[in-house]
Design a protein around this motif. Sequence first.
Motif, mmCIF file in Angstrom:
data_model
loop_
_atom_site.group_PDB
_atom_site.id
_atom_site.type_symbol
_atom_site.label_atom_id
_atom_site.label_comp_id
_atom_site.label_asym_id
_atom_site.label_seq_id
_atom_site.Cartn_x
_atom_site.Cartn_y
_atom_site.Cartn_z
ATOM 1 N N MET A 219 -5.252 11.824 -54.529
ATOM 2 C CA MET A 219 -6.536 12.347 -54.998
ATOM 3 C C MET A 219 -7.645 11.311 -54.792
ATOM 4 O O MET A 219 -8.820 11.610 -54.963
ATOM 5 C CB MET A 219 -6.441 12.725 -56.474
ATOM 6 N N HIS A 220 -7.269 10.081 -54.423
ATOM 7 C CA HIS A 220 -8.272 9.052 -54.156
ATOM 8 C C HIS A 220 -8.930 9.239 -52.785
ATOM 9 O O HIS A 220 -9.965 8.634 -52.506
ATOM 10 C CB HIS A 220 -7.641 7.656 -54.213
ATOM 11 N N LEU A 221 -8.288 10.030 -51.916
ATOM 12 C CA LEU A 221 -8.835 10.250 -50.567
ATOM 13 C C LEU A 221 -9.654 11.539 -50.541
ATOM 14 O O LEU A 221 -9.356 12.482 -51.279
ATOM 15 C CB LEU A 221 -7.691 10.382 -49.547
ATOM 16 N N PRO A 222 -10.660 11.615 -49.664
ATOM 17 C CA PRO A 222 -11.399 12.875 -49.524
ATOM 18 C C PRO A 222 -10.436 13.995 -49.118
ATOM 19 O O PRO A 222 -9.487 13.758 -48.375
ATOM 20 C CB PRO A 222 -12.393 12.579 -48.391
ATOM 21 N N ILE A 223 -10.702 15.203 -49.589
ATOM 22 C CA ILE A 223 -9.801 16.333 -49.328
ATOM 23 C C ILE A 223 -9.613 16.571 -47.827
ATOM 24 O O ILE A 223 -8.523 16.895 -47.370
ATOM 25 C CB ILE A 223 -10.289 17.622 -50.055
ATOM 26 N N THR A 224 -10.674 16.347 -47.035
ATOM 27 C CA THR A 224 -10.558 16.556 -45.573
ATOM 28 C C THR A 224 -9.556 15.575 -44.966
ATOM 29 O O THR A 224 -8.805 15.917 -44.057
ATOM 30 C CB THR A 224 -11.927 16.380 -44.885
ATOM 31 N N THR A 225 -9.547 14.330 -45.478
ATOM 32 C CA THR A 225 -8.593 13.318 -44.993
ATOM 33 C C THR A 225 -7.165 13.736 -45.352
ATOM 34 O O THR A 225 -6.260 13.676 -44.519
ATOM 35 C CB THR A 225 -8.897 11.935 -45.620
ATOM 36 N N VAL A 226 -6.978 14.180 -46.592
ATOM 37 C CA VAL A 226 -5.637 14.593 -47.041
ATOM 38 C C VAL A 226 -5.137 15.764 -46.198
ATOM 39 O O VAL A 226 -4.000 15.764 -45.717
ATOM 40 C CB VAL A 226 -5.651 14.980 -48.545
ATOM 41 N N GLU A 227 -6.006 16.755 -45.981
ATOM 42 C CA GLU A 227 -5.603 17.951 -45.231
ATOM 43 C C GLU A 227 -5.286 17.653 -43.767
ATOM 44 O O GLU A 227 -4.511 18.362 -43.147
ATOM 45 C CB GLU A 227 -6.701 19.023 -45.320
ATOM 46 N N SER A 228 -5.877 16.581 -43.237
ATOM 47 C CA SER A 228 -5.600 16.229 -41.834
ATOM 48 C C SER A 228 -4.193 15.646 -41.692
ATOM 49 O O SER A 228 -3.611 15.641 -40.609
ATOM 50 C CB SER A 228 -6.613 15.196 -41.328
ATOM 51 N N GLY A 229 -3.639 15.117 -42.810
ATOM 52 C CA GLY A 229 -2.310 14.502 -42.760
ATOM 53 C C GLY A 229 -2.320 13.147 -42.066
ATOM 54 O O GLY A 229 -1.272 12.581 -41.763
ATOM 55 N N ILE A 230 -3.524 12.610 -41.826
ATOM 56 C CA ILE A 230 -3.623 11.315 -41.117
ATOM 57 C C ILE A 230 -3.885 10.201 -42.129
ATOM 58 O O ILE A 230 -4.860 10.234 -42.869
ATOM 59 C CB ILE A 230 -4.733 11.358 -40.038
ATOM 60 N N HIS A 231 -2.988 9.232 -42.155
ATOM 61 C CA HIS A 231 -3.058 8.123 -43.105
ATOM 62 C C HIS A 231 -4.131 7.117 -42.670
ATOM 63 O O HIS A 231 -4.334 6.905 -41.476
ATOM 64 C CB HIS A 231 -1.682 7.436 -43.133
ATOM 65 N N PRO A 232 -4.808 6.449 -43.646
ATOM 66 C CA PRO A 232 -5.801 5.419 -43.275
ATOM 67 C C PRO A 232 -5.270 4.325 -42.346
ATOM 68 O O PRO A 232 -6.029 3.731 -41.575
ATOM 69 C CB PRO A 232 -6.203 4.829 -44.623
ATOM 70 N N VAL A 233 -3.944 4.055 -42.403
ATOM 71 C CA VAL A 233 -3.388 3.060 -41.484
ATOM 72 C C VAL A 233 -3.582 3.510 -40.028
ATOM 73 O O VAL A 233 -3.776 2.694 -39.139
ATOM 74 C CB VAL A 233 -1.894 2.801 -41.809
ATOM 75 N N TYR A 234 -3.580 4.836 -39.795
ATOM 76 C CA TYR A 234 -3.785 5.367 -38.441
ATOM 77 C C TYR A 234 -5.255 5.271 -38.041
ATOM 78 O O TYR A 234 -5.592 4.705 -37.017
ATOM 79 C CB TYR A 234 -3.358 6.845 -38.357
#
Length: 332
Positions: A184-199
Amino acid sequence: KDLDKLLSLLKSPEKQTGWTEICRKQFCKVMKARPDVISGTILAGVIEKFVSHLSESRSDCYFSTGNYKAMDADVKNESLSSVQQLGVEMTVRYGKYLNLLKEHAENGLCFVLMNCEKFLKQQQRTVESSLCCLQERCAGYDWFASSVFLMMSGDGEKTLTFLQRFSRLLVSAFLWLPRLHLSMHLPITTVESGIHPVYFCSAHHIEMLLKAELPLVFSAFHMSGFAPSQICLQWITQCFWNYMDWSEICHYIAICIFLGPDYQIYMCISVFRHLQQDILKHTEAQDLQVFLKEEALHGFRVSDYLEYMESLEAIYRPMLLKDMRNIRVQNT
């Protein structure tokens, strides 16, 4: 006596102005002069105290976390996936080989993994998605939590306390990949993309720095039709297990905790610098991908490249840390 100075700094309840910076400088001094002394229980104690201090400081806490009470230590590992059970077996076997774990260490590690899952679940959001990676638990095995478990000599309670404190810090987003699964700390669009910040953050910057710092290596990857970020993601996801000696894995974790999450990027660039000649040779032999995925990083020592990493920090830190800090939902 640089180590004694670092230990007394970490013990002092009265923290002077710029305490964190003084600790970092002292840590670098020891790492350059006597990296071998920062190992084993001393290293575990050092990172434990440092993370404990940072997690109590509002300015150093990047994520807010609720209170979590650990469940019964006598957990059954049936609820672990087959991948996790295999990971537990490998971790315990490696820990015994390193003389870090005693008999029945499996229970302690299962306790840590299952509690981590429950603890992180409290910070997850529900997402309607057909993406496999967003169904239920985080895919793959938690190599970071397993590394901390070995560093803490198989003490499950201590490992869990450390991970809970660590989860408040920005560096946890990049070192501990399951930390941000469905977060829940990430924007919903980031979560829905399934792409981790490490990527989209670490790997993206590794490619950018590689092009600027090691153009020959960058070109070699381009000629091989193989992206450098592919191998970096494997290194990072596995916490460099199977690629580096245990002491170097510990030093990788320690420099990222002490010196900042951008050191994950400088670390990968240093490894590429170390491998430059081999990379050029294997590009010519047309087996670069096989070489990088299957060969250990022979002769690589984190301490040998610390000065080089500091030189990269001097140039790139403002831009990298700004991007790394921008991953979460603003205003949380």
